[in-house]
Motif scaffolding. Structure first.
Motif, PDB file in Angstrom:
ATOM      1  N   TYR A  16       0.811  -1.227   0.000  1.00 20.64           N
ATOM      2  CA  TYR A  16       0.000   0.000   0.000  1.00 20.64           C
ATOM      3  C   TYR A  16       0.847   1.281   0.000  1.00 20.64           C
ATOM      4  O   TYR A  16       0.364   2.343   0.355  1.00 20.64           O
ATOM      5  CB  TYR A  16      -1.001  -0.036   1.170  1.00 20.64           C
ATOM      6  N   ASP A  74       4.951   3.090   7.263  1.00 22.28           N
ATOM      7  CA  ASP A  74       5.105   3.331   5.823  1.00 22.28           C
ATOM      8  C   ASP A  74       4.609   4.731   5.485  1.00 22.28           C
ATOM      9  O   ASP A  74       3.969   5.390   6.329  1.00 22.28           O
ATOM     10  CB  ASP A  74       4.354   2.275   5.010  1.00 22.28           C
ATOM     11  N   ILE A 118      -5.005   4.911   5.879  1.00 23.13           N
ATOM     12  CA  ILE A 118      -6.332   4.277   6.095  1.00 23.13           C
ATOM     13  C   ILE A 118      -7.230   5.321   6.760  1.00 23.13           C
ATOM     14  O   ILE A 118      -6.834   5.945   7.756  1.00 23.13           O
ATOM     15  CB  ILE A 118      -6.214   3.042   7.013  1.00 23.13           C
ATOM     16  N   SER A 165      -8.566   0.376  -1.755  1.00 22.72           N
ATOM     17  CA  SER A 165      -7.343  -0.420  -1.617  1.00 22.72           C
ATOM     18  C   SER A 165      -6.436  -0.205  -2.834  1.00 22.72           C
ATOM     19  O   SER A 165      -5.528  -0.993  -3.104  1.00 22.72           O
ATOM     20  CB  SER A 165      -7.664  -1.916  -1.491  1.00 22.72           C
ATOM     21  N   THR A 203      -6.803 -10.496   0.050  1.00 19.92           N
ATOM     22  CA  THR A 203      -7.894 -11.353   0.545  1.00 19.92           C
ATOM     23  C   THR A 203      -8.594 -10.769   1.763  1.00 19.92           C
ATOM     24  O   THR A 203      -9.651 -11.247   2.173  1.00 19.92           O
ATOM     25  CB  THR A 203      -7.325 -12.723   0.948  1.00 19.92           C
ATOM     26  N   LEU A 218      -7.364 -11.093   4.697  1.00 22.53           N
ATOM     27  CA  LEU A 218      -7.093 -12.032   5.798  1.00 22.53           C
ATOM     28  C   LEU A 218      -5.818 -11.684   6.565  1.00 22.53           C
ATOM     29  O   LEU A 218      -5.661 -12.069   7.716  1.00 22.53           O
ATOM     30  CB  LEU A 218      -6.959 -13.458   5.246  1.00 22.53           C
ATOM     31  N   GLY A 219      -4.944 -10.921   5.933  1.00 24.65           N
ATOM     32  CA  GLY A 219      -3.632 -10.649   6.520  1.00 24.65           C
ATOM     33  C   GLY A 219      -3.696 -10.059   7.916  1.00 24.65           C
ATOM     34  O   GLY A 219      -3.135 -10.610   8.876  1.00 24.65           O
ATOM     35  N   LEU A 220      -4.432  -8.950   8.069  1.00 27.33           N
ATOM     36  CA  LEU A 220      -4.472  -8.281   9.380  1.00 27.33           C
ATOM     37  C   LEU A 220      -5.251  -9.093  10.423  1.00 27.33           C
ATOM     38  O   LEU A 220      -4.952  -9.020  11.614  1.00 27.33           O
ATOM     39  CB  LEU A 220      -5.057  -6.879   9.245  1.00 27.33           C
ATOM     40  N   PHE A 223       1.845   0.720  12.263  1.00 19.14           N
ATOM     41  CA  PHE A 223       1.235  -0.283  13.149  1.00 19.14           C
ATOM     42  C   PHE A 223       2.155  -0.473  14.348  1.00 19.14           C
ATOM     43  O   PHE A 223       3.384  -0.534  14.188  1.00 19.14           O
ATOM     44  CB  PHE A 223       1.060  -1.619  12.416  1.00 19.14           C
TER      45      PHE A 223
HETATM   46  P1  ADP Z   1      -5.291  -7.582   2.196  1.00 16.39           P
HETATM   47  O1  ADP Z   1      -4.062  -6.770   2.249  1.00 16.39           O
HETATM   48  O2  ADP Z   1      -5.060  -8.973   1.696  1.00 16.39           O
HETATM   49  O3  ADP Z   1      -6.408  -6.894   1.534  1.00 16.39           O
HETATM   50  P2  ADP Z   1      -5.241  -7.274   4.998  1.00 16.39           P
HETATM   51  O4  ADP Z   1      -6.054  -7.905   6.049  1.00 16.39           O
HETATM   52  O5  ADP Z   1      -3.787  -7.418   5.118  1.00 16.39           O
HETATM   53  O6  ADP Z   1      -5.794  -7.788   3.639  1.00 16.39           O
HETATM   54  O7  ADP Z   1      -5.537  -5.763   5.001  1.00 16.39           O
HETATM   55  C1  ADP Z   1      -6.886  -5.339   5.089  1.00 16.39           C
HETATM   56  C2  ADP Z   1      -7.044  -4.002   4.419  1.00 16.39           C
HETATM   57  O8  ADP Z   1      -6.388  -2.983   5.201  1.00 16.39           O
HETATM   58  C3  ADP Z   1      -6.405  -3.910   3.151  1.00 16.39           C
HETATM   59  O9  ADP Z   1      -7.268  -4.369   2.101  1.00 16.39           O
HETATM   60  C4  ADP Z   1      -6.082  -2.449   2.996  1.00 16.39           C
HETATM   61  O10 ADP Z   1      -7.163  -1.775   2.467  1.00 16.39           O
HETATM   62  C5  ADP Z   1      -5.838  -2.007   4.388  1.00 16.39           C
HETATM   63  N1  ADP Z   1      -4.403  -1.911   4.738  1.00 16.39           N
HETATM   64  C6  ADP Z   1      -3.687  -2.817   5.401  1.00 16.39           C
HETATM   65  N2  ADP Z   1      -2.421  -2.366   5.637  1.00 16.39           N
HETATM   66  C7  ADP Z   1      -2.345  -1.152   5.081  1.00 16.39           C
HETATM   67  C8  ADP Z   1      -1.318  -0.174   4.963  1.00 16.39           C
HETATM   68  N3  ADP Z   1      -0.118  -0.377   5.479  1.00 16.39           N
HETATM   69  N4  ADP Z   1      -1.597   0.982   4.327  1.00 16.39           N
HETATM   70  C9  ADP Z   1      -2.829   1.207   3.832  1.00 16.39           C
HETATM   71  N5  ADP Z   1      -3.870   0.330   3.916  1.00 16.39           N
HETATM   72  C10 ADP Z   1      -3.617  -0.848   4.511  1.00 16.39           C
END
Ligand code: ADP
Length: 665
Positions: free
Chosen positions: A567, A591, A596, A614, A620, A622-624, A650
């Motif tokens: 991102y 970063d 957000i 995004s 997906t 699912l990461g966070l 974060f």
């Molecule tokens: P994914 O990245 O696979 O969409 P995540 O669960 O990692 O899923 O992230 C959820 C959402 O949070 C992302 O779709 C994005 O919109 C937002 N996001 C996560 N990290 C960042 C970041 N560092 N900067 C901006 N937006 C972010």
């Protein structure tokens, strides 16, 4: 009738007038012989009528100094000349009896044949004539001037007649009172033998006066009542005056002629003689059977009522407007772990936590003031320190004195609440699972279809064009590998989030080299995104060796750093800072990317959530969610600071787990 003259035979008329008098009356003829005496006189001197009639009037006296005897010397002369003392007070000893403070009034009576008689009235301890105010002057005159005859003696007769009538009226009044009163008036001698019982005894116990009088005191009462009465009377008897003379109040059961029993309340006093000796008892007894019956009924009702309220399993209480408990059932007492006596009479703040009382009392006031019923969820801490949730229903009660009370019943809903909470929780989980399933299906259909389509089309190309050059084949195979890799990563993520991978059991913190782990993750990301050079990394000294679940830590750092790279479309520095603060190891991932917005900041840790903006980056969602799970398993925390267009940081904090590691070795 002329003054001083009695037209009928004097004897008869005197008899009719004085027959029933309590005063002693004696009629003497002109030579001093007794011609008539009434019963009271006989009783006074202690001789019978037969013994007295015809005898000289001095006969009953013992020879001593008495006005009467002085008069006797020249009686005939004195009576003729009207010189007899008309009124005097004396203490005298008769042959058989001593009498103190006798008042004697003498009146001349003459008949038509001029016979002159002397009427003497003896009153024992009587009041002086002074009490007859209206006749004072006449009376004094008679006293002073004994010479006055006719007129004076007629006045004296009037005076005597007045006195007699007054006494008679008084007697009648007393008799009427005694006859008509509902109460029974009774007297005994000092051996507890009845000497008088008023006629109302018949109404009370069915016995005639004579029958009742013939009974002993013991026979007139139930055995227990007699025992109790005697013990109370005896106790009183031994007290000093004046306490002794105040009397006692007894409640006792008495047998009736028809075999039934009545209850009577008796006020009993000692009859005391001149020398303070006890002569007997004087009692006034009243029928209280009805009252006793009502009392018994009330007692029975009260018992019945308290049995019923104690049968109620739910706690029940009644408190007054000062929040003071006035009634409680067993369940309420055992709820507080206290005896009835330690509950009733106590204020709320003595029974409950004062803070909780404030809430209770707000509700009490509402009920007391409005009369509306209230149903409220409240809580209290039991004697074992356990908190209970209860549902309290309160209603208002107003008694006959207009005093207001709160009547409350309590239902313990602690278990119900817990069941409800679990139910809601499982419903929520169910709902989440459903959502996840839906999201998963849509995500799978999307995220798996792309690599699968790539694989499929690559396979078709290989199949169709057998004479493909080596480089072309290489490119196709790489595309297939990438697609398969993408699907494996996705599957792993899904497994971590939804499967056993996320279980606490899978959490295995072990000593690990934090620096190596971080560098490894950075290297992977550099390979995947070709952006390794952009990630600035710094780690505090002495933090190489930590205790953590390396696999989960890797998930955390990998996802956060990947996102930071993904991102940050315009590039810009990405920083990973690792340091210790208090009992925590901290990871800051910073970063300068798209950032957000605030509403999304609260949602991003939910599975499958992706920000609206995004920036076309595939993912997906699912990461966070995996990061959050991994942090939670470490009992750590995650937060973020972000500004759209400026970047995101974060902050992850996980506790040092030395102790945990020791326990798991
Ligand atoms: P994914 O990245 O696979 O969409 P995540 O669960 O990692 O899923 O992230 C959820 C959402 O949070 C992302 O779709 C994005 O919109 C937002 N996001 C996560 N990290 C960042 C970041 N560092 N900067 C901006 N937006 C972010």
């Amino acid at each position: 009738m002329e003054d001083g003259v009695i037209n009928q035979s004097s004897k008869e008329s005197v008899h009719s007038l004085w027959m029933n008098s309590i005063e002693g009356v004696r009629l003497v003829d002109s030579i001093g012989n007794i011609v008539y005496v009434n019963d009271s006189f006989c009783a006074l001197v202690g001789l019978s009528e037969e013994e007295l009639i015809g005898k000289p009037f001095c006969y009953p006296y013992q020879m001593s100094n008495s006005n009467e005897l002085e008069n006797f010397e020249n009686f005939s002369e004195n009576i003729k000349n009207r010189k007899i003392t008309p009124y005097y007070k004396t203490s005298v000893t008769f042959q058989n009896k001593k009498a103190s403070n006798i008042e004697v009034t003498n009146t001349y009576i003459h008949e038509k044949d001029d016979k002159l008689w002397l009427l003497s009235v003896f009153r024992l301890g009587a009041e002086e004539f002074n009490s007859v105010d209206s006749l004072d002057s006449e009376k004094n005159e008679s006293k002073i001037d004994s010479q006055k005859s006719g007129e004076d003696s007629s006045k004296l007769i009037k005076l005597l007649e007045y006195e007699r009538k007054k006494n008679k009226e008084y007697e009648n009044l007393i008799k009427a009172v005694i006859d008509n009163t509902e109460d029974v008036i009774w007297m005994t001698d000092n051996k507890l033998r009845f000497t008088f019982i008023s006629p109302s005894i018949t109404r009370l116990r069915g016995y005639s006066m004579e029958e009742a009088m013939s009974q002993t005191m013991e026979q007139s009462m139930s055995p227990q009542a007699f025992k109790l009465a005697i013990s109370i009377i005896d106790k009183k008897k031994n007290l000093q005056t004046p306490e002794r003379n105040t009397g006692v109040l007894l409640e006792s059961e008495h047998p009736c002629k028809d075999g039934s029993f009545i209850w009577a309340e008796s006020k009993v006093k000692f009859l005391v003689g001149e020398n303070d000796e006890i002569l007997g008892l004087l009692g006034v007894s009243r029928d209280i059977s009805e009252r006793k019956k009502t009392e018994k009924l009330l007692r029975e009702n009260k018992n019945y009522l308290s049995k019923i309220i104690n049968t109620i399993g739910d706690p029940l209480f009644v408190k007054n407007s000062e929040y003071r408990c006035v009634l409680a059932n067993n369940a309420f007492c055992s709820m507080l772990g206290a005896e009835y006596s330690a509950v009733v009479g106590k204020y709320d703040f003595e029974l409950f936590n004062p803070e909780e009382c404030k809430a209770y009392n707000i509700e009490d006031d509402f009920v007391l003031l409005t009369g509306h019923e209230s149903l409220k969820e409240e809580s209290y801490v039991d004697p074992q320190g356990e908190r209970h949730t209860v549902l309290t229903k309160k209603t208002r009660y107003i008694d006959e004195n207009e005093d207001k009370y709160v009547v409350g019943t309590i239902a313990d809903i602690t278990e119900l609440k817990e069941v409800d909470r679990l139910l809601r929780q499982s419903l929520e989980t169910e709902r989440k699972l459903n959502n996840m399933r839906t999201d998963f299906i849509s995500m799978v259909s999307h995220e798996f279809r792309t690599p699968l389509t790539t694989i499929l089309s690559s396979m078709q190309i290989v199949q169709q064009y057998e004479d493909l050059r080596k480089e072309e084949k290489e490119e196709i195979y790489n595309r297939v590998y990438d697609s398969i890799k993408k699907m494996i990563v996705l599957l792993e993520d899904i497994l971590i989030l939804g499967g056993t991978e996320s279980d606490k059991a899978a959490f295995k913190p072990l000593p690990c080299d934090l620096d190596i782990l971080c560098l490894d993750v950075i290297k992977d990301i550099s390979l995947n995104y070709n952006q390794g050079n952009l990630i600035k990394y710094e780690i505090q000294d002495n933090l190489d060796q930590v205790v953590a679940d390396a696999k989960l830590l890797r998930q955390i750092l990998n996802n956060l750093l990947s996102n930071a790279v993904k991102y940050s479309l315009e590039g810009g520095d990405i920083k990973l800072k690792v340091y210790a603060a208090d009992e925590f190891i901290c990871f800051d991932v910073e970063d300068k990317g798209i950032g957000i917005n605030v509403p999304d900041q609260n949602e991003i840790f939910k599975p499958f959530f992706r920000c609206f903006d995004s920036a076309g980056v595939s993912g997906t969602g699912l990461g966070l969610a995996i990061v959050k799970k991994s942090v939670d398993l470490h009992s750590g925390s995650i937060s973020l600071k972000s500004e759209p267009g400026k970047g995101t940081t974060f902050f992850v904090k996980i506790p040092h787990l030395y102790e945990y590691a020791k326990g798991n070795k």
